[in-house]
Scaffold this motif. Structure first.
Motif, mmCIF file in Angstrom:
data_model
loop_
_atom_site.group_PDB
_atom_site.id
_atom_site.type_symbol
_atom_site.label_atom_id
_atom_site.label_comp_id
_atom_site.label_asym_id
_atom_site.label_seq_id
_atom_site.Cartn_x
_atom_site.Cartn_y
_atom_site.Cartn_z
ATOM 1 N N SER A 7 -2.846 3.212 -3.263
ATOM 2 C CA SER A 7 -2.728 4.102 -4.424
ATOM 3 C C SER A 7 -3.599 5.337 -4.255
ATOM 4 C CB SER A 7 -3.131 3.369 -5.705
ATOM 5 O OG SER A 7 -2.207 2.358 -6.001
ATOM 6 N N ILE A 8 -4.802 5.153 -3.753
ATOM 7 C CA ILE A 8 -5.695 6.293 -3.537
ATOM 8 C C ILE A 8 -5.121 7.219 -2.458
ATOM 9 C CG2 ILE A 8 -7.948 6.983 -2.635
ATOM 10 C CD1 ILE A 8 -9.088 4.490 -4.064
ATOM 11 N N VAL A 9 -4.692 6.662 -1.356
ATOM 12 C CA VAL A 9 -4.219 7.470 -0.229
ATOM 13 C C VAL A 9 -2.916 8.193 -0.544
ATOM 14 C CG1 VAL A 9 -3.336 7.347 2.141
ATOM 15 C CG2 VAL A 9 -5.404 6.097 1.503
ATOM 16 N N TYR A 10 -1.954 7.494 -1.160
ATOM 17 C CA TYR A 10 -0.618 8.060 -1.307
ATOM 18 C C TYR A 10 -0.335 8.716 -2.655
ATOM 19 C CZ TYR A 10 0.232 5.625 3.030
ATOM 20 O OH TYR A 10 0.166 5.203 4.322
ATOM 21 N N THR A 11 -1.106 8.424 -3.700
ATOM 22 C CA THR A 11 -0.733 8.954 -5.009
ATOM 23 C C THR A 11 -1.865 9.619 -5.783
ATOM 24 O OG1 THR A 11 -1.119 6.843 -6.131
ATOM 25 C CG2 THR A 11 1.088 7.230 -5.276
ATOM 26 N N SER A 12 -3.082 9.592 -5.278
ATOM 27 C CA SER A 12 -4.176 10.189 -6.040
ATOM 28 C C SER A 12 -4.156 11.704 -5.926
ATOM 29 C CB SER A 12 -5.524 9.645 -5.574
ATOM 30 O OG SER A 12 -5.822 10.100 -4.285
ATOM 31 N N GLU A 62 -5.408 -5.375 -4.158
ATOM 32 C CA GLU A 62 -4.663 -5.369 -2.898
ATOM 33 C C GLU A 62 -3.971 -4.031 -2.645
ATOM 34 O OE1 GLU A 62 -4.143 -7.823 -5.283
ATOM 35 O OE2 GLU A 62 -5.503 -9.239 -4.329
ATOM 36 N N LYS A 63 -3.618 -3.299 -3.702
ATOM 37 C CA LYS A 63 -2.880 -2.043 -3.545
ATOM 38 C C LYS A 63 -3.724 -0.811 -3.863
ATOM 39 C CE LYS A 63 1.490 -4.249 -4.383
ATOM 40 N NZ LYS A 63 2.686 -4.339 -5.192
ATOM 41 N N LEU A 64 -5.012 -1.019 -4.124
ATOM 42 C CA LEU A 64 -5.878 0.088 -4.534
ATOM 43 C C LEU A 64 -5.979 1.177 -3.467
ATOM 44 C CD1 LEU A 64 -7.642 1.204 -6.748
ATOM 45 C CD2 LEU A 64 -9.545 -0.107 -5.821
ATOM 46 N N ALA A 85 -9.348 6.041 -14.233
ATOM 47 C CA ALA A 85 -8.110 6.833 -14.189
ATOM 48 C C ALA A 85 -6.936 5.874 -14.312
ATOM 49 C CB ALA A 85 -8.032 7.624 -12.887
ATOM 50 N N PRO A 86 -5.946 6.183 -15.148
ATOM 51 C CA PRO A 86 -4.858 5.230 -15.409
ATOM 52 C C PRO A 86 -4.203 4.644 -14.160
ATOM 53 C CG PRO A 86 -4.712 7.061 -16.922
ATOM 54 C CD PRO A 86 -5.805 7.397 -15.936
ATOM 55 N N LEU A 87 -3.933 5.466 -13.171
ATOM 56 C CA LEU A 87 -3.285 4.951 -11.963
ATOM 57 C C LEU A 87 -4.160 3.918 -11.257
ATOM 58 C CD1 LEU A 87 -0.920 5.078 -9.939
ATOM 59 C CD2 LEU A 87 -2.244 6.779 -8.709
ATOM 60 N N LEU A 88 -5.447 4.199 -11.153
ATOM 61 C CA LEU A 88 -6.344 3.277 -10.457
ATOM 62 C C LEU A 88 -6.679 2.057 -11.309
ATOM 63 C CD1 LEU A 88 -8.746 5.824 -8.750
ATOM 64 C CD2 LEU A 88 -6.649 4.787 -7.857
ATOM 65 N N ALA A 89 -6.848 2.260 -12.607
ATOM 66 C CA ALA A 89 -7.201 1.157 -13.502
ATOM 67 C C ALA A 89 -6.101 0.111 -13.583
ATOM 68 C CB ALA A 89 -7.514 1.689 -14.899
#
Length: 75
Positions: free
Chosen positions: A47-52, A42-44, A33-37
């Motif tokens: 990103s999952i918690v706040y923006t997925s 360190e910020k993964l 997924a573009p956001l995760l890729a």
């Protein structure tokens, strides 16, 4: 580290981590997924918690069995 720290936060102890034969409950995210890729290791988690959203979720496993896969219930 995230697994052990999460288990410690829930008072489950780090000695009960993932092992063959133990129950596994997870949400599986699409690493492509573009956001995760495009997120650093360190910020993964942030990103999952706040923006997925559900578009990034490939499925959910309960007790090591798929419950939801590709947005559809298995049974």
């Amino acid at each position: 580290a995230a697994l052990i720290n999460g288990r410690t936060a829930m008072s489950l102890g780090s000695d009960e981590a993932l092992e063959p034969g133990k129950a596994l409950n997870v949400v599986v995210y699409d690493a492509a997924a573009p956001l995760l890729a495009n997120t650093s290791q360190e910020k993964l988690m942030a990103s999952i918690v706040y923006t997925s959203d559900s578009a990034m979720v490939l499925g959910t496993m309960v007790n090591g069995q798929w419950l939801v896969k590709h947005n559809k219930h298995v049974n």
